[in-house]
Design an enzyme around this catalytic site. Structure first.
Site, PDB file in Angstrom:
ATOM      1  N   CYS A 112     -10.915 -10.993   2.377  1.00  0.00           N
ATOM      2  CA  CYS A 112      -9.714 -11.702   1.597  1.00  0.00           C
ATOM      3  C   CYS A 112     -10.643 -11.937   0.207  1.00  0.00           C
ATOM      4  O   CYS A 112     -11.682 -12.472   0.219  1.00  0.00           O
ATOM      5  CB  CYS A 112      -9.701 -12.995   2.440  1.00  0.00           C
ATOM      6  SG  CYS A 112      -8.042 -13.715   1.739  1.00  0.00           S
ATOM      7  N   ILE A 322     -10.943 -26.036  -1.220  1.00  0.00           N
ATOM      8  CA  ILE A 322     -10.588 -25.160   0.060  1.00  0.00           C
ATOM      9  C   ILE A 322     -11.525 -24.013   0.064  1.00  0.00           C
ATOM     10  O   ILE A 322     -12.031 -23.605   0.760  1.00  0.00           O
ATOM     11  CB  ILE A 322      -9.301 -24.711   0.071  1.00  0.00           C
ATOM     12  CG1 ILE A 322      -8.361 -26.230   0.010  1.00  0.00           C
ATOM     13  CG2 ILE A 322      -8.842 -24.054   1.267  1.00  0.00           C
ATOM     14  CD1 ILE A 322      -8.510 -27.223   1.314  1.00  0.00           C
TER      15      ILE A 322
END
Length: 335
Positions: A112, A322
């Site tokens: 990702c 995050i």
């Protein structure tokens, strides 16, 4: 072709949530009856997940307003690399397949671009429920010869995907499972409301979820919640350039935090339960925010709000908590 220098005006029907649809699609594997899903968004990940379900033996019909998933003859337990490599959510079939068939073989997901998102917490949860797990040649081999058993699972840190996989496996485990320090995003609550229609007994108390393993085989009809990231993106676009933009097919209660921040910045809006109107907003005020798990400000809206901050008076600040690699757009804005 796009012709610019016009003010945005009109209305937009916000799509269903991709991040709620993916775990719900995985959850259909727990049922051997037909499932009727409404409001699935037309995006690539959903098409990939439907292809993954087909490869596992689900029969799928896509109509204008609903998708019908028929698992009466679904028996396969193998999710191949070709389908999981392009979409991290493919790992979510692991919990349901293992719970239903006591065995599953699922490819490790692809990478990702926004940082490392390993699957160790998914496997941590499944092991607690009694699964034996081996990783070999890029595949996860999971087995539970005597079935899964309720357990206490306390996550060392909050993970949306791992929480979903733990719930999906626990609803078909014997006994009671308590999941602590879990994610409580609206998309997880939508998954829970779908599972309750399947007969699951689930209680949510802050960051604790209590599940009594039980799935009834029955037909389920479910409408997926709206996509809060798409909604937030259009709200920010409207604040930047809209004459008047009306956003429909929504639930404004899903984005309380975002609405509060936009109000503090001075964004002009009319807020209703099922629609929001937004107008081009000048004299915006500076703000400092940090991204956090829900109910905090979402990391997925961080890039969009950064653009709005470029129009505010004074110095605004964002702290990304995050993903470690999620300021790539900042260099482009500087350029």
């Amino acid at each position: 072709e796009v012709f610019g220098a016009n003010k945005l005006k009109g209305q937009i029907k916000i799509s269903g949530s991709k991040n709620a649809s993916l775990p719900i699609l995985a959850a259909t594997l727990l049922s051997n009856k037909k499932t009727y899903l409404k409001n699935l968004p037309k995006v690539k990940d959903i098409q990939t997940m439907l292809s993954l379900l087909k490869s596992l033996g689900s029969k799928i019909k896509v109509k204008k307003n609903e998708t019908i998933i028929d698992n009466t003859k679904q028996r396969k337990k193998f999710a191949s690399y070709n389908l999981v490599k392009t979409m991290r959510a493919g790992i979510l079939v692991l919990g349901p397949l293992l719970a239903r068939y006591k065995k599953a073989k699922v490819s490790l997901p692809g990478g990702c671009a926004i940082g490392s998102r390993p699957v160790n917490l998914h496997l941590f949860a499944l092991k607690k429920l009694g699964a034996k797990i081996k990783i070999k040649n890029g595949y996860i081999f999971a087995s539970a010869n005597n079935g899964l058993f309720g357990a206490k699972i306390k996550f060392p840190n909050i993970s949306v995907g791992a929480t979903e996989n733990a719930i999906l496996a626990s609803v078909a485990a014997k006994g009671i499972t308590v999941i602590e320090n879990c994610a409580v995003e609206p998309e997880i609550k939508d998954l829970i409301s779908f599972l309750k229609k399947l007969g699951a007994k689930i209680k949510v108390n802050k960051r604790k979820i209590i599940i009594e393993g039980k799935i009834l085989q029955k037909k389920v009809v479910h409408k997926v919640i709206c996509d809060r990231i798409e909604l937030g993106t259009y709200l920010i676009g409207g604040a930047l350039a809209a004459h008047k933009l009306k956003l429909k097919n929504i639930s404004s209660s899903l984005i309380k935090k975002e609405l509060n921040i936009l109000k503090k910045m001075g964004v002009k809006m009319k807020i209703n339960k099922s629609f929001i109107e937004v107008y081009k907003s000048t004299n915006l005020k500076k703000i400092s925010i940090k991204t956090e798990p829900y109910p905090g400000f979402p990391t997925d809206l961080q890039a969009q709000i950064m653009i709005l901050m470029t129009q505010a008076k004074g110095i605004s600040k964002i702290k990304e908590n995050i993903f470690e690699n999620r300021f790539m757009h900042a260099q482009e804005l500087i350029r």
